[in-house]
Structures are given as C-alpha cells and as structure tokens.
Design an enzyme around this catalytic site. Structure first.
Site: not given
Ligand code: SF4
Length: 495
Positions: A14, A40, A122-123, A268
């Site tokens: 996310c 995302g 997010n996570g 990345y």
C-alpha cells in the site's frame, strides 16, 4: 510506473496519504495517490471530513477497484462527493483473489462512541491474528478480512475517554509494520511503527500539513518536505497545533530497539525521485549499482566496450551506477538502451498463471537489435523473484545474437517471505529457493554466461552509513527483526 505490469517482482501492499487544512483536500489527495500509484494498483480510496452546519462533522468516502485515474476518473466525484478541508487516501495492492473483496478497500471508516474515525494503513500487523481472535472472543464483529480493521476495533473498544489516547493505546498493542494516516472529527494523525519498516514523511502546503508514504507525493502538489515521521512516533495535527509523541518506549529490557528499514524500498519499491530513510532513493540505487560493478565487473574478452543495459524502468538507476563505476575502473563500457518497454499495455494481461506471464514479458519488452548484436552485454536488474521474467528477457536478448550475456543483480537472492508488507510468491516459486541458493544453478537455469548478485554485506555496504545496522534484510537472510508467528499466513487476512 504501473508495477503490477512487472509480473515477476514483489508487490508492495500500500501507499498512504493525508492532508489537513486545505480547501482542496480531495484534489490534493487525488494527486498524491496518483504519485503513489506504484505502491498499489488494485484499488484506492479517499475519505474527507466536511462540516454539516457549524460543528457537526461528516465523513465522505469514495473508493473502488482500479487505478486512481479510473476510480476518480470523473472530476465531479472530487467536487461533489468529497468536500472538506482534511482527507486521507490509500492505494492498495492485494494478493490474487483478495482484490475481489471490495470491503477490504481502504480507508476504513467507523462511527463509534467518540465520533468518526477513518484509517489508511501501509504495512502488515504480524500479531493481527492473535489480536483478532481476542477481539472476537470479546464480542467484536469484523466486516473485512484486513489486519487494518483490527486497529479500528482496538481503538473503538478502548475504555479511555480521549480519542488520541485511545489511538495511542491501540498502537502499543500492534507488532510488525505500519505507517498510518488517521482522520478524526478534528485531527489528522500519522503514526509509524518502532522499527520504521516503511517510509512516511511530513510536508507543508501553505498552511496545510501533508503526510505521505513517499516524498514524490509532495512534489506533485508542490508541498514542502519538512521531515520524516520518526520510527515509533505519532504526529497529531489539528487547528491549534502540531504535536508529536512516542507510541511506546524505545527500549525492551533496557535495550534500545534498532531501526529496521525495509532495504527493498531502496532496491526496487520506492520511486527514485523520493527521499526516504534519510537519503534520496536515486543515490542509494546508484550506489548499489556501483558496488555491484566494483565486486563483479565484466570485461569484453576481445578488448571491445561492454554494453551495459537495464531492465527498464526499475533498474535504470542501478545500471547507471554500474556503468559509471566500470568507467572509473578503466573498463571500456557504454550504457545503452537495449530493451524497450511498452507503456501502453493496460491492465488486461496481468493474470495469474505461468503461460500468461510469459506472454506478458514479450508484450512488455522488445530488444534493440543494433545495440545488442555481436556485443558483450551486461544486463543489470534489481532483483529476481521467480526467474521467469529474467529467463524470458535473456531469451529475447539472444534473438539479437549478442556475443555474451552477463546478468548482474543489485540485491541478494530472495529466499524467504516478507511479513512486513511486501508480497512475494511462495517459497517454492522463488527461483533462489528452487535452486537451493546456488547462484551456479540459477545461472544454468537462466542460461547466461555469468550471473552475480550482491551478497548481504555488499548490499549493506552500499546503503548503510558505516557501522550502522538499521535495515531489515529478512527476505534475503531469514533473520526477522520481530517475533513472527510461524503459522502466520497473510491469506488469512487477505481473502
Ligand atoms: S523482509 Fe525484505 S521486503 Fe520485507 S521488510 Fe524486510 S527487507 Fe523489506
């Protein structure tokens, strides 16, 4: 860059965004999410807070499956459905199948004893399963299969009488990785877990405060970066103040918890134009390429220039660093564009299944024959996951009849799953695992003249200040910075 178009790369779960005090809160959130699209692509949503009368606040929500430009394709949505001066937004990636569940699309909104609350996350909460079971035993009814809903239940069931204190109390119970933006009736709250796995930063836009997963979301709206949210910090923004506090003690049994940033963000995930973990991503990616060249240079056997090419776009910066270093070492080389990536594929080919993935590679990339023919090629890539894309790319390049193909990877072999918000395929699918970690075996599978990866120390040499150990490397090393429930399966929460 639409990263779901890379069929053989890990996926980030996310990206989050939040803004407080802007007359264009929903529009700014829309642009912010647009800049965070790479984090995302399956679904996204925006929640705004507006006033109905002088003091009665209303939470407005619009979310759906698809890219930000698709879900908010009609500009009237922002004006008519999402009024208000504060907002949070979320971009979501989900594993195959889970994207079918519209209920799991964030932000989540609840109305409870102390008012409205919206959360974007997010996570990955590694103790979500235990917490969920406890909450269910206490009578909680879950609407979704997401670990984020656990956070809402913990807040709503708190017996404290102050919303910020309730949120802090809930956060102390969480383990794992989280960056949160939370909207209440009067505040925007941002919080980051104690290890700082994922990035989160704060900026100002005139009088408004902005919070986002990556700084590229600030640039698009011309917000001015202030600083990163510190690991273990909670930031509370309202009309009166900008307050900050600690979620819980930084020490366990007297030992200071180390920061453990996800090194894959540098390799990345994050955009090269973002600033995270104290550095520009571009700089770190170049350094990874540089160390790769220092340790694993390639020389043309006939004394000609070696041709360095990247797998566009994600490896462009590492390839730059690689060729630059070869130059410094006096090795004859040239950076070239040897692979052309199509930008107009759309989303239709992104389907599970081996066959479609392989077709996808050929649709996505083509070779520049004149650059490759008869030359010694160094193909620089940031990572190899299943190996299917790499094999297809090598086969494509061979169609141009190069002299040799040498593959250089600016990260170590991926051997283990991630429990902190990155989605890798199963262990069995990871090429490094299939080949028992043997680089020689992977080289044989890919049919290249040579293959080299950075090892873990070399990777850390590139991204760390000397003497620091503030990175998570678990997917390479198998050493997890936190306790991980061995029965943990993300599918439990991502159905
Ligand atoms: S396991 Fe790998 S992808 Fe996951 S947080 Fe650690 S370094 Fe990042």
């Amino acid at each position: 860059m639409n990263k779901t178009l890379y069929p053989d790369k890990p996926k980030c779960h996310c990206g989050v965004f939040g803004i407080y005090g802007s007359i264009n809160a929903s529009l700014h959130t829309y642009y912010g999410l647009h800049a965070l699209q790479h984090r995302g692509q399956e679904a996204c949503g925006i929640v705004t807070k507006s006033l109905n009368g002088k003091s009665h606040s209303v939470f407005n929500i619009h979310k759906g499956e698809g890219l930000v430009s698709e879900v908010f394709g009609d500009s009237k949505i922002l004006q008519s459905e999402l009024p208000g001066s504060s907002a949070i937004g979320h971009n979501r990636y989900s594993t195959t199948g889970s994207s079918q569940s519209r209920k799991n699309i964030q932000p989540f909104v609840v109305n409870y004893r102390l008012g409205n609350l919206a959360v974007a996350h997010n996570g990955n909460i590694t103790n979500a399963k235990e917490l969920r079971e406890e909450l269910i035993n206490e009578g909680a009814i879950f609407q979704t299969t997401s670990d984020t809903e656990v956070i809402l239940h913990l807040i709503a069931r708190s017996r404290l009488n102050n919303q910020v204190e309730q949120i802090k109390e809930a956060l102390t119970k969480l383990e794992g990785a989280y960056c949160l933006t939370i909207l209440t009736d009067g505040k925007l709250i941002a919080a980051r877990d104690q290890y700082g796995f994922r990035p989160l930063s704060i900026a100002k836009l005139n009088n408004a405060f902005v919070v986002a997963s990556e700084t590229c979301a600030f640039d698009i709206i011309q917000a001015k970066f202030i600083r990163e949210v510190n690991p273990g910090e909670i930031v509370i923004i309202d009309d009166e103040a900008f307050e900050t506090g600690k979620i819980k003690s930084e020490r366990i049994n007297g030992i200071v918890l180390p920061e453990k940033h996800c090194v894959f963000e540098y390799i990345y995930f994050s955009r090269p134009d973002s600033f995270i973990f104290g550095h520009n991503v571009d700089k770190m990616r170049r350094r990874l390429g540089k160390v790769l060249a220092k340790k694993y240079p390639v020389i043309d056997k006939d004394g000609h220039k070696v041709i360095v090419i990247s797998v566009p776009d994600s490896s462009n910066t590492a390839a730059l660093g690689y060729q630059n270093q070869l130059d410094k070492m006096g090795i004859k080389s040239k950076l070239e564009i040897g692979l052309i990536r199509s930008h107009y594929i759309g989303r239709t080919f992104i389907q599970p299944g081996q066959e479609k993935r392989e077709i996808g590679v050929r649709i996505k990339f083509n070779i520049v024959r004149g650059v490759l023919e008869g030359r010694t090629i160094v193909l620089v890539d940031d990572s190899i996951v299943r190996g299917t894309t790499s094999k297809q790319l090598v086969n494509l390049i061979k169609e141009a009849n190069p002299k040799e193909i040498h593959l250089r990877i600016s990260s170590p072999p991926i051997m283990h799953p991630c429990y902190y918000g990155m989605d890798f395929p199963s262990r069995e699918e990871l090429v490094a695992n299939r080949c028992n970690g043997s680089i020689e075996q992977i080289k044989d599978y890919l049919e290249v003249d040579s293959l080299e990866y950075l090892n873990i120390d070399e990777m850390l040499e590139a991204v760390s200040e000397i003497g620091t150990d503030n990175f998570c490397t678990a997917c390479f090393s198998g050493i997890y910075p936190t306790k991980v429930d061995s029965s943990f399966k993300k599918e439990i929460y991502e159905l």
